[in-house]
Design a protein around this motif. Structure first.
Motif, mmCIF file in Angstrom:
data_model
loop_
_atom_site.group_PDB
_atom_site.id
_atom_site.type_symbol
_atom_site.label_atom_id
_atom_site.label_comp_id
_atom_site.label_asym_id
_atom_site.label_seq_id
_atom_site.Cartn_x
_atom_site.Cartn_y
_atom_site.Cartn_z
ATOM 1 N N ASP A 27 -18.239 7.030 -5.449
ATOM 2 C CA ASP A 27 -17.547 5.936 -6.122
ATOM 3 C C ASP A 27 -17.030 6.319 -7.501
ATOM 4 N N VAL A 28 -16.386 7.496 -7.564
ATOM 5 C CA VAL A 28 -15.781 7.932 -8.824
ATOM 6 C C VAL A 28 -14.276 8.145 -8.678
ATOM 7 N N LEU A 29 -13.701 7.739 -7.565
ATOM 8 C CA LEU A 29 -12.282 7.960 -7.324
ATOM 9 C C LEU A 29 -11.447 6.961 -8.114
ATOM 10 N N ALA A 30 -10.440 7.472 -8.821
ATOM 11 C CA ALA A 30 -9.589 6.619 -9.661
ATOM 12 C C ALA A 30 -8.470 6.008 -8.817
ATOM 13 N N GLY A 31 -8.816 5.152 -7.907
ATOM 14 C CA GLY A 31 -7.863 4.524 -7.004
ATOM 15 C C GLY A 31 -8.559 4.143 -5.720
ATOM 16 N N ASN B 294 -3.553 3.642 -3.625
ATOM 17 C CA ASN B 294 -3.181 3.009 -4.880
ATOM 18 C C ASN B 294 -3.961 3.657 -6.024
ATOM 19 N N GLY B 295 -3.236 4.112 -7.037
ATOM 20 C CA GLY B 295 -3.912 4.715 -8.174
ATOM 21 C C GLY B 295 -3.707 6.216 -8.216
ATOM 22 N N PHE C 237 -7.868 3.350 -1.189
ATOM 23 C CA PHE C 237 -7.017 3.306 -0.002
ATOM 24 C C PHE C 237 -6.721 1.852 0.365
ATOM 25 N N ASP C 238 -5.503 1.612 0.880
ATOM 26 C CA ASP C 238 -5.100 0.265 1.282
ATOM 27 C C ASP C 238 -4.085 0.394 2.401
ATOM 28 N N TYR C 239 -3.545 -0.722 2.834
ATOM 29 C CA TYR C 239 -2.503 -0.741 3.873
ATOM 30 C C TYR C 239 -1.245 -1.369 3.303
ATOM 31 N N ASN C 240 -0.074 -0.808 3.662
ATOM 32 C CA ASN C 240 1.180 -1.419 3.226
ATOM 33 C C ASN C 240 1.624 -2.471 4.233
ATOM 34 N N ASP C 241 2.785 -3.038 4.004
ATOM 35 C CA ASP C 241 3.267 -4.130 4.859
ATOM 36 C C ASP C 241 3.477 -3.682 6.301
ATOM 37 N N GLU C 242 3.679 -2.378 6.488
ATOM 38 C CA GLU C 242 3.875 -1.861 7.851
ATOM 39 C C GLU C 242 2.559 -1.499 8.527
ATOM 40 N N GLY C 243 1.447 -1.685 7.799
ATOM 41 C CA GLY C 243 0.140 -1.379 8.370
ATOM 42 C C GLY C 243 -0.263 0.075 8.253
ATOM 43 N N ASN C 244 0.477 0.831 7.441
ATOM 44 C CA ASN C 244 0.153 2.242 7.255
ATOM 45 C C ASN C 244 -0.780 2.441 6.058
ATOM 46 N N ASP C 245 -1.601 3.483 6.137
ATOM 47 C CA ASP C 245 -2.494 3.818 5.026
ATOM 48 C C ASP C 245 -1.685 4.220 3.797
ATOM 49 N N VAL C 246 -2.053 3.678 2.635
ATOM 50 C CA VAL C 246 -1.467 4.091 1.368
ATOM 51 C C VAL C 246 -2.595 4.235 0.356
#
Length: 211
Positions: A116-120, A133-134, A122-131
Motif C-alpha cells: 500500500d505504497v503505490l502513488a495511484g 490513475n496517478g 487501478f480503475d476502469y474507464n467508461d469502456e470497462g478497460n483497466d486504467v
C-alpha cells in the motif's frame, strides 16, 4: 493506508539485482525467514535525485545493519534492467555504483500495491478497460520485518522527503532490545539508554531517574 504492523509481510516473487551486478528471477523475502531481520524499503524511481542519496546512505551503513543481523532490500517500480544499468553508473554521474544489497523490480506494481505504497490506483474507464490513475511509482515506504516475517514498524514518506538511516537503526536496536530484555523503550530511546518495565511502578522509576 494499510497498517501492516503486527501482520505477516506480504509475500512476493520478483526479479531483482543482487550484489550490484547480477539479475536473478524469483527473488523473495522468504529466504530471510527464521534467519534475519529485514529492512524492506521502496523508493520512487531509478535515475532520480533524492533516491540515490537514500540508497547510497543505506549502503554506507551496511556494516551497521549486518552487525545487527539485518538484511537491507530496496524496491521500485523500475525494471531489473533499469536497476542494473543504474548500478553500473558511477555515483558522480548520477548512478549508484557500489551498492551491493538487493534491488527488487516491481514493474507489475503488485508489490507496491500489496504494501500500500503505490502513488495511484487501478480503475476502469467508461469502456470497462483497466486504467491507472496517478503516478505508477512507490512512495518512500519502509518496513522493518522481524525474523518471523512480521512487520514491526512502518513509515511512509511522500516522494520529496528522504528518510533517516540513523532512525532506522535506532528502531532496530529498540526492537531487538525489547525482544532480548522484555522491557519497553520510551520516547527517544537509543542503545545504551535506560528502558522501563511496562508497569506503573516501572514508569514511575523511569521518570524519577530521568528527572
Amino acid at each position: 493506508m494499510s497498517v501492516l504492523v503486527g501482520k505477516q509481510a506480504p509475500e512476493f516473487k520478483a526479479s531483482a539485482v543482487v550484489n550490484g551486478n547480477e539479475i536473478v528471477e524469483g527473488f523473495s523475502l522468504d529466504q530471510y525467514k527464521g534467519k534475519k531481520y529485514v529492512v524492506f524499503f521502496f523508493y520512487p524511481a531509478d535515475f532520480t535525485f533524492v533516491c540515490p542519496t537514500e540508497i547510497i546512505a543505506f549502503q554506507e551503513r551496511i556494516a551497521d545493519f549486518e552487525s545487527r543481523n539485518v538484511a537491507v532490500v530496496g524496491a521500485s517500480t523500475d525494471s531489473a534492467n533499469a536497476h542494473w544499468k543504474w548500478l553500473q553508473t558511477e555515483q558522480n554521474e548520477g548512478g549508484i555504483k557500489g551498492v551491493r544489497y538487493p534491488l527488487v523490480a516491481d514493474q507489475s506494481l503488485m508489490i507496491s500495491t500489496a504494501y500500500d505504497v503505490l502513488a495511484g490506483n487501478f480503475d476502469y474507464n467508461d469502456e470497462g478497460n483497466d486504467v491507472f490513475n496517478g503516478t505508477p511509482q512507490a512512495y518512500r515506504g519502509l518496513f522493518l520485518i522481524d525474523k518471523d516475517g512480521i512487520v514491526r514498524h512502518q513509515v511512509v514518506n511522500d516522494m520529496p522527503l528522504g528518510r533517516s538511516v540513523d532512525e532506522t537503526l535506532r528502531l532496530i536496536d529498540a526492537l531487538q532490545f525489547t525482544e532480548e530484555n522484555g522491557e519497553v523503550c520510551p520516547a527517544n530511546w537509543k542503545k545504551g539508554d535506560k528502558a522501563l518495565k511496562a508497569t506503573q511502578e516501572g514508569i514511575s522509576d523511569y521518570l524519577s531517574h530521568k528527572h
